[in-house]
Design an enzyme around this catalytic site. Structure first.
Site, PDB file in Angstrom:
ATOM      1  N   HIS A  41       6.284 -27.429   3.126  1.00  0.00           N
ATOM      2  CA  HIS A  41       5.776 -28.536   1.872  1.00  0.00           C
ATOM      3  C   HIS A  41       4.046 -27.840   1.924  1.00  0.00           C
ATOM      4  O   HIS A  41       3.472 -28.487   1.079  1.00  0.00           O
ATOM      5  CB  HIS A  41       4.911 -29.175   3.770  1.00  0.00           C
ATOM      6  CG  HIS A  41       6.188 -30.010   4.358  1.00  0.00           C
ATOM      7  ND1 HIS A  41       6.584 -30.675   4.144  1.00  0.00           N
ATOM      8  CD2 HIS A  41       6.553 -29.195   5.311  1.00  0.00           C
ATOM      9  CE1 HIS A  41       6.976 -31.305   5.016  1.00  0.00           C
ATOM     10  NE2 HIS A  41       7.276 -29.999   5.991  1.00  0.00           N
ATOM     11  N   GLU A  45       0.891  -0.895   0.242  1.00  0.00           N
ATOM     12  CA  GLU A  45       0.010  -0.093   0.191  1.00  0.00           C
ATOM     13  C   GLU A  45       0.570   0.672  -0.021  1.00  0.00           C
ATOM     14  O   GLU A  45       0.070   2.232  -0.358  1.00  0.00           O
ATOM     15  CB  GLU A  45      -1.197  -0.479   1.310  1.00  0.00           C
ATOM     16  CG  GLU A  45      -2.282   1.221   1.526  1.00  0.00           C
ATOM     17  CD  GLU A  45      -3.354   0.665   1.866  1.00  0.00           C
ATOM     18  OE1 GLU A  45      -3.998  -0.022   1.564  1.00  0.00           O
ATOM     19  OE2 GLU A  45      -2.615   1.020   3.488  1.00  0.00           O
ATOM     20  N   LYS A  87     -14.290   1.738  -3.695  1.00  0.00           N
ATOM     21  CA  LYS A  87     -14.794   1.588  -2.192  1.00  0.00           C
ATOM     22  C   LYS A  87     -16.191   2.677  -3.108  1.00  0.00           C
ATOM     23  O   LYS A  87     -17.748   2.371  -2.868  1.00  0.00           O
ATOM     24  CB  LYS A  87     -14.757   2.793  -1.783  1.00  0.00           C
ATOM     25  CG  LYS A  87     -13.517   1.837  -0.357  1.00  0.00           C
ATOM     26  CD  LYS A  87     -13.182   2.950   0.281  1.00  0.00           C
ATOM     27  CE  LYS A  87     -11.808   2.550   1.568  1.00  0.00           C
ATOM     28  NZ  LYS A  87     -11.458   3.542   2.116  1.00  0.00           N
TER      29      LYS A  87
END
Length: 533
Positions: free
Chosen positions: A372, A341, A501
């Site tokens: 793994h 960000e 948004k």
């Protein structure tokens, strides 16, 4: 700067086929390309950075004005130019050093807020502040982004020091998150912290209203068991939260840098004011080191320069953060926000598009789990992923010291394996011992070759204490700053979160069936029709 960039690229092209292992013919390689701060050791010797590259990178930091911009930041100058703000999260952990913003020393107000937090936390932890059903047993922090990732990461990291109420974190607007968090809690003994600077963040306020309704099922005055971290006093009052339980912070503290202050309220409740102050002291120690150490010995500067070498010069688009410390499981997610960000921008400070890449993709998981899962790609994939290992010399469980030793040995083994690899001759020898011969041996051997020559760093420390965590977080914060300065990026705004948004607000009435999808692209219109409630 252009000439230094060009020199770095030319040097990288000249040495890119050189084996990193060959650099260790210098018996002082590990010592020379490692840096210490107290009990912390940063070993960056397993990279292809040699003396020439190191010197050029340090010259690059000088030419970019890192030292000057560093002092501008610490002095309260408005280095967040797009928003016209200072960048002073460092003041939250250095409250004894006056800092002026617009001619006013901000530290007295910081000390006052910190003292109010401490008093509230002591009252809560001692039982002087109670819920309507008894002492507070659980705390639910409702926030998102910087109001969640930092304190959630730190509460897990410092679990051995958590002797207060249990802390839970709700961030996602998905109702499943708050439902699953609240279902086993007692509203009468739960405190809810609503962390939103503006008290308008839609995800946070939606969850806050849900929590208030849940609280009302058991208590007569739900708001009496709410606290807020916000500067919107009118909105917190309208919600019903008493001003004594509202803790504000200034606009010169960015969300992803804010857990040092009131956003860290849940952390202070969990570990207590004294341990929280030790966390602040660790961050302040890294601040002093960052300001005072020469670039060649400066941990944040060197961590940034190693990252820039890999991302900008070598062209590696990602970096993996691999803590061999289970309680740092949330560190990669925290660093994703902190780094991506901050430095995930396409426009430079001067408003022109970048002529180079911005910051890398950051990802990771704790070891040994990742071994793994995705280490296959790291070791044998066709793209190189620089790796950043973190490991403690000592764990918190003395009766399980043998397991910690196994953890550390795996961390060092992975770092060494990335460096050394395994040649086809070595693979043949291993298979021959297993009885394979001829064409089958040759076929299998090719699958067992590890190219090696893959860069990694190791950040080692004595033990994951509050002070150590403070040093680690501040180290990465300053790394972001240095990379941003050199890349010409404003690391302290985040306009990239805004468009989604705005579109979400417009889509909500369409999904509710109150508006049509005229003007939407065919894909979005189709999805609205399918998902419409």
């Amino acid at each position: 700067m252009k000439q230094i960039w060009q020199a770095l690229k030319a040097h990288q092209q000249a040495v890119e086929h050189r084996g990193i292992l060959d650099l260790f013919t210098d018996p002082r390689r590990a010592e020379t390309f490692s840096t210490r701060l107290g009990d912390m050791l940063f070993d960056w010797s397993k990279t292809n950075i040699d003396h020439t590259a190191r010197d050029l990178l340090i010259d690059l930091a000088g030419a970019a004005g890192v030292a000057e911009k560093r002092e501008a930041m610490f002095s309260g100058e408005k280095i967040n130019e797009t928003e016209g703000r200072a960048v002073l999260h460092t003041a939250l952990r250095n409250m004894d050093r006056p800092v002026q913003v617009d001619g006013v020393d901000v530290t007295p107000a910081l000390r006052e807020t910190h003292a109010r937090m401490q008093a509230f936390v002591r009252d809560l932890r001692s039982g002087r502040f109670t819920g309507q059903g008894g002492p507070i047993t659980d705390v639910v922090n409702i926030g998102i982004g910087g109001s969640d990732l930092g304190p959630a990461m730190a509460c897990l990291a410092l679990a051995p020091y958590a002797d207060g109420p249990r802390c839970h974190f709700v961030s996602n607007v998905d109702g499943a998150h708050i439902h699953d968090t609240l279902q086993d809690l007692d509203p009468a003994t739960t405190l809810v912290i609503v962390a939103s600077k503006t008290f308008t963040t839609i995800e946070t306020m939606t969850n806050a209203e849900t929590a208030k309704r849940w609280m009302a099922t058991r208590v007569s005055d739900p708001a009496a068991q709410f606290a807020a971290v916000s500067t919107a006093a009118d909105r917190t009052a309208a919600f019903g939260i008493d001003a004594s339980r509202v803790f504000g912070f200034e606009d010169w503290v960015g969300g992803r840098y804010s857990m040092w202050g009131p956003i860290g309220l849940a952390l202070m409740i969990a570990i207590g004011p004294e341990a929280f102050d030790a966390f602040l002291a660790g961050g302040a120690e890294m601040d002093r080191h960052f300001r005072e150490a020469p670039f060649a010995e400066n941990l944040p500067v060197l961590l940034a320069l190693v990252g820039l070498w890999h991302n900008q010069i070598c062209g590696h688009a990602t970096r993996a953060v691999l803590p061999y410390d289970q309680r740092l499981a949330r560190l990669p997610a925290y660093l994703q926000q902190l780094e991506m960000e901050s430095n995930g921008k396409r426009v430079a400070m001067d408003g022109h598009e970048l002529t180079h890449h911005s910051g890398p993709i950051v990802w990771g998981e704790p070891g040994t789990n990742g071994q793994h899962a995705f280490y296959q790609l790291i070791h044998q994939g066709s793209r190189i992923v620089p790796c950043e290992f973190l490991v403690a010399r000592e764990g918190h469980e003395p009766d399980l010291a043998h397991q910690h030793l196994l953890l550390v040995s795996n961390c060092l083994a992975q770092s060494e394996a990335l460096l050394r690899g395994r040649s086809v001759e070595e693979a043949r020898a291993v298979l021959a011992k297993k009885g394979l011969t001829g064409s089958e041996l040759e076929r299998q051997a090719r699958h067992r070759v590890f190219p090696g020559n893959r860069p990694s760093t190791v950040l080692a420390y004595e033990k994951l204490t509050p002070a150590t965590l403070g040093r680690i977080v501040a180290l990465y914060e300053h790394r972001v700053f240095v990379e941003g300065v050199i890349l010409g990026i404003n690391s302290y705004d985040q306009w990239g979160v805004e468009l989604g948004k705005e579109l979400a607000l417009a889509l909500q009435p369409m999904l509710e069936g109150r508006a049509g999808t005229e003007g939407k692209d065919g894909s979005t219109a189709q999805l609205v029709a399918y998902l419409r409630s």
